[in-house]
Motif scaffolding. Sequence first.
Motif, short mmCIF file in Angstrom:
data_model
loop_
_atom_site.label_atom_id
_atom_site.label_comp_id
_atom_site.label_asym_id
_atom_site.label_seq_id
_atom_site.Cartn_x
_atom_site.Cartn_y
_atom_site.Cartn_z
N LEU A 189 0.85 -1.20 0.00
CA LEU A 189 0.00 0.00 0.00
C LEU A 189 0.88 1.24 0.00
O LEU A 189 2.07 1.17 0.33
N PHE A 190 0.30 2.39 -0.36
CA PHE A 190 1.01 3.66 -0.22
C PHE A 190 0.73 4.15 1.21
O PHE A 190 -0.28 4.78 1.47
N ALA A 224 -2.90 5.04 5.42
CA ALA A 224 -2.97 3.60 5.14
C ALA A 224 -2.05 2.81 6.06
O ALA A 224 -2.36 1.67 6.43
N GLU A 260 -7.13 8.09 -0.59
CA GLU A 260 -6.17 8.46 -1.65
C GLU A 260 -5.59 7.24 -2.35
O GLU A 260 -5.33 7.27 -3.56
N ASN A 261 -5.40 6.15 -1.59
CA ASN A 261 -4.91 4.92 -2.21
C ASN A 261 -5.85 4.45 -3.31
O ASN A 261 -5.41 4.03 -4.38
N ARG A 267 -8.53 -1.21 -3.94
CA ARG A 267 -7.65 -0.60 -4.93
C ARG A 267 -7.63 -1.42 -6.22
O ARG A 267 -7.63 -0.87 -7.32
N GLU A 294 -6.39 -3.19 -0.17
CA GLU A 294 -5.79 -3.72 -1.41
C GLU A 294 -6.87 -4.19 -2.38
O GLU A 294 -6.77 -3.98 -3.59
#
Length: 248
Positions: free
Chosen positions: A88-89, A145, A96-97, A160, A157
Amino acid sequence: MLLEIRDVTVRYGGHVALNGVSLGVEAGRVTGLIGPNGAGKTTLFNVLTGLLAPSSGQVLLDGEDVTRLAPYRRARRGMARTFQILELFGQLTVLENVQLAARLRRRSPGRHSRAGTAWPGGPDSLDPRALLDRVGLGAVADRRADTLPTGQGRRLELARALAVRPRVLLLDEPASGQDEAETAAFGDLLGELAGEGLAILLVEHDMTLVMGVCAHLYVLDFGSLMAEGGPASVRADPRVREAYLGTV
Ligand code: ATP
């Protein structure tokens, strides 16, 4: 078959990690891939997504040979994955991810975003907040995150991956770090997504999840397919019990 591998062999030096493996992932159902540690499951994932070129054999996506296609090109054709170790970021928020992933998809619509393709969740599925609600993370959308417990990170995840509107979703051990209730809810969600037309390949050691959600199972052992079939027949297979199920 939406995604298929044919007779794939992978050698790491002298070690054969996959030995002539063929399998297929169909739209509209969850396909499971199980087997002991070191059996070759992650290697197979990496071949499917293009991180690793097989020593021989083919990968077909919707009938097209993508064996030599870079990972990002496969992603554009509708392949999304999650990782065994969360990627993840961490410094971005949960929202935002997902926004970032959704934006990547919009920048590269490609020819596979044509109308008529079944997207899980319908037209709203690209709205990042709606996606977070769907995976049960709506309440933590504004948290960083890297502050999420692993179980929630796994669901981020998934959100995303869904944000890129995949046709095929590859999940590498998504239950690890999730508790029993979270895993059950996660399984229900996978069942819904498959019901909406997504093709899902699930690599997982949690047999409650695997047996509950998979319509078809492949069993890898020492780089070779040792069995395949419906969950009931695989569970009853004495070779599978001996090599794997007796140990989980
Ligand atoms: P796990 O359930 O533990 O994740 P796995 O089924 O995903 O295991 P792989 O990680 O695909 O198994 O590994 C298959 C075999 O290939 C193992 O014997 C492993 O040690 C070996 N292997 C994996 N990656 C490499 C590499 N980069 N170089 C050499 N050998 C490797």
